[in-house]
Scaffold this motif. Structure first.
Motif, PDB file in Angstrom:
ATOM      1  N   PHE A  12      39.394 -40.050  -7.679  1.00  0.00           N
ATOM      2  CA  PHE A  12      40.854 -39.975  -7.777  1.00  0.00           C
ATOM      3  C   PHE A  12      41.351 -41.362  -8.164  1.00  0.00           C
ATOM      4  O   PHE A  12      41.098 -42.340  -7.456  1.00  0.00           O
ATOM      5  CB  PHE A  12      41.493 -39.544  -6.466  1.00  0.00           C
TER       6      PHE A  12
ATOM      7  N   CYS B 140      40.365 -36.759 -10.934  1.00  0.00           N
ATOM      8  CA  CYS B 140      41.804 -36.537 -11.007  1.00  0.00           C
ATOM      9  C   CYS B 140      42.450 -37.873 -11.323  1.00  0.00           C
ATOM     10  O   CYS B 140      42.313 -38.830 -10.561  1.00  0.00           O
ATOM     11  CB  CYS B 140      42.344 -35.972  -9.693  1.00  0.00           C
TER      12      CYS B 140
ATOM     13  N   VAL C 289      42.380 -33.224  -3.206  1.00  0.00           N
ATOM     14  CA  VAL C 289      41.086 -33.720  -3.670  1.00  0.00           C
ATOM     15  C   VAL C 289      40.114 -33.840  -2.503  1.00  0.00           C
ATOM     16  O   VAL C 289      38.941 -33.456  -2.604  1.00  0.00           O
ATOM     17  CB  VAL C 289      41.258 -35.072  -4.391  1.00  0.00           C
TER      18      VAL C 289
END
Length: 491
Positions: free
Chosen positions: A218, A284, A300
Motif C-alpha cells: 500500500f 494499492c 488492504v
C-alpha cells in the motif's frame, strides 16, 4: 536499455505485507500451537474486537466489516471460531520493532508491526510480516519499491541482493532469510519444511519465484500529486532503483505498460486509486485524502489480505496435487493414489468456492486474483487428474474382481465335478489316517482342492479385515491432513 523518464514522487504512507508459504512437517501441527501461545502469539478471532488495532500500527481493521464482507460459508473457513474447527488458523503477534535495510545505494528505516503464522489444511502454512516504512522527507516511490524488492529476497543470488543487510535489535543480518527465519520465527522454525519434500505428505511448493516472498503493498502519495501509469507499473513490478541509483523501469514502451495495466488492474476507483495484481505482487496506490487512506488500509489489511491468502492457498494446494500426481507410480503406490483421490475430493468439498464476498468490489478483486493465479486452469487439471485416477482404479479393481471371480469359479466347478463329499466324510469324527494314505489320485486331488479352498478363503478373509483396518487408519490421517489439519484434539 534507455530508461523511461520518471517523475519522482514523495510517499506519505508505505505499508508492506510479505507472505511466505511453507509446509510444516507431517503430524506436527498439534505441537506447533502450544509453542505459538507460549511465544505470545494469539489466536485470531473476529469476536476479539480488542485486536482491531493491535497488529496494524497506527491503523486498525474493523472485524465487523470483515464479518459482513465475506459470505457465511467463507467466514467459517477464514475465521474459524475455535482452534478445533477446520479452516485457516491464524496466530498473530504484535512486535513494533525497528530496523534498517541497507543496500549498496541507500538505507531505509522500517518497522515490523506484527507477524502472523497461518496454519492451513494440507500441511500448508503462510508467514506474514507487516512492515511500515518510516515517514521521512526523502521517502519516494523508488525507495519504497526498492525496499520491497530487496526485503522479499530470502536467498540472494545477484550482486545487489548479496550486498543487502538488515540491522535490527543491535544485530546485523547478512541475509533477509536470517532475519525472518532465524530471528522473527525462531521458536517454530524446527517444525517448518521450506524445501525438503520428504518431510511432508503433500509435496511443498514454497515459492512462486526463486526464494522470494509474495508482496502486498500500500503506497499513498500526497493528495495534491497525481500518479503516472509508469508509477503504478513500477509499484506492481517492484522496480526500485537502477545500479546507478536512479528510478528504474523494467519496460521502455508506454503502450506495453498501458496494455499490461489494463489486464492486471482493477479500474473501479481510478485515477485516484489503483489496485494492480501480479503473480508475485498486489499493490494499492492512491492519492486520496487521509480519511480515505485509513479506510483503504483497513481493507488492504483485512478483506483484501484474506482474499489474497485464500487464492494463494488454492493455488499452492492445486500445485501440490499436480506435483504429487507427477511423482505417483500408479503401479506400486496404490495407497498414495487413494490418498490423492481423497485430497482432491476433500479440497473441492471443503475449500474451493468461486465466490467469497457479499459485495461487488470484493467479488471483482477476488475473481481478478483468480485469473492472475490461473486458479481455474489448475483446478481443471486437478479434476482431470481425479478422472484419470478413478479410471485407473476402476480398471485395476475390475481386473482384481475378475481374477477373484475366476479363482472362486474354478474351485466351485472343480468341487462340483469331483464331489468334495468323497473325502470330506473321512474327516468327520475320528480321522482314519491309514485310509487317507490309501487314497487314489482322484481322491488326493479332491482333498487338495478342498484344503486349498479353505486356506484361500481364510487368507482372503484375513486380508480383507487387515485392509479394512489399515484403510480406516489411513482415512483418519487423511482427514487430519485435509480437513482438521492444524487443530488439536479437544480435551
Amino acid at each position: 536499455m534507455q530508461q523511461m523518464k520518471v517523475r519522482e514522487k514523495s510517499v506519505d504512507v508505505a505499508l508492506f505485507q510479505f507472505i511466505l508459504p511453507f509446509s510444516f512437517k507431517a503430524g506436527t501441527e498439534k505441537d506447533i500451537i502450544p509453542i505459538l501461545l507460549k511465544d505470545d502469539y494469539k489466536h485470531f478471532q473476529l469476536k476479539h474486537e480488542e485486536d482491531e488495532n493491535r497488529y496494524y500500527g497506527q491503523f486498525c481493521v474493523s472485524h465487523q466489516d470483515m464479518r459482513s464482507y465475506f459470505l457465511p460459508f467463507t467466514n467459517k473457513i477464514l475465521f474459524p471460531s475455535s482452534e478445533y474447527e477446520k479452516g485457516i488458523q491464524r496466530y498473530s503477534k504484535a512486535l513494533n520493532i525497528h530496523g534498517v535495510l541497507m543496500t549498496d545505494l541507500i538505507k531505509i528505516p522500517f518497522q515490523i508491526l506484527s507477524i502472523d503464522i497461518n496454519l492451513c489444511p494440507y500441511e500448508l502454512g503462510f508467514l506474514t510480516i507487516r512492515t511500515e516504512l518510516m515517514n521521512s522527507d526523502d521517502l519516494t516511490i523508488s525507495n519504497a519499491t526498492e525496499f520491497a524488492a530487496r526485503f522479499r529476497v530470502l536467498e540472494p543470488k545477484n550482486k545487489r541482493d548479496l550486498q543487502t543487510e538488515i540491522e535490527c535489535d543491535g544485530k546485523i543480518f547478512k541475509q533477509v532469510s536470517h532475519f525472518v527465519l532465524d530471528h522473527l520465527y525462531q521458536s517454530v522454525m524446527k517444525y517448518f519444511t521450506l524445501k525438503d519434500p520428504n518431510k511432508a505428505h503433500f509435496k511443498p511448493f514454497p515459492f512462486f519465484e526463486d526464494a522470494r516472498m509474495y508482496v502486498q503493498s500500500f503506497i499513498s502519495i500526497k493528495e495534491t500529486s497525481s500518479y503516472d501509469l509508469v508509477d503504478v507499473y513500477r509499484g506492481v513490478g517492484l522496480c526500485g532503483l537502477s545500479n546507478e541509483g536512479k528510478p528504474y523501469v523494467s519496460a521502455n514502451n508506454l503502450p506495453y505498460i498501458t496494455d499490461y495495466l489494463q489486464k492486471h488492474s482493477y479500474h473501479r476507483w481510478e485515477p485516484n486509486t489503483f489496485f494492480t495484481m501480479e503473480e508475485h505482487s498486489f499493490i494499492c496506490m492512491t492519492n486520496e485524502n487521509s480519511e480515505k487512506v485509513t479506510q483503504l488500509i483497513s481493507q488492504v489489511y483485512g478483506e483484501f489480505y484474506y482474499a489474497l491468502l485464500l487464492n494463494l492457498f488454492h493455488k499452492i494446494v492445486l500445485l501440490k496435487i499436480a506435483h504429487s500426481f507427477a511423482d505417483l507410480n500408479i503401479d506400486r503406490d496404490e495407497k498414495e493414489m487413494e490418498r490423492l483421490i481423497y485430497a482432491i475430493n476433500s479440497f473441492t468439498a471443503n475449500y474451493f468456492f468461486s465466490e467469497i464476498a457479499s459485495q461487488s468490489q470484493g467479488r471483482d478483486i477476488y475473481n481478478h486474483l483468480r485469473r492472475i493465479f490461473n486458479i481455474e486452469l489448475l483446478y481443471n487439471d486437478a479434476k482431470q487428474t481425479l478422472y484419470s485416477l478413478f479410471k485407473y482404479q476402476e480398471n485395476a479393481n475390475t481386473k482384481k474382481d475378475s481374477l477373484l471371480l475366476l479363482i472362486l469359479t474354478l474351485y466351485s466347478v472343480i468341487g462340483q465335478m469331483f464331489g468334495m463329499s468323497v473325502v470330506i466324510g473321512d474327516f468327520a469324527g475320528k480321522i482314519n489316517w491309514r485310509h487317507i494314505l490309501n487314497y487314489n489320485p482322484l481322491e488326493y486331488f479332491a482333498l487338495f482342492v478342498a484344503m486349498s479352498g479353505v486356506i484361500v478363503s481364510l487368507i482372503l478373509g484375513f486380508r480383507n479385515i487387515y485392509q479394512w483396518s489399515t484403510e480406516r487408519q489411513e482415512r483418519k490421517k487423511w482427514v487430519e491432513q485435509t480437513v482438521l489439519s492444524s487443530t488439536k484434539d479437544k480435551g
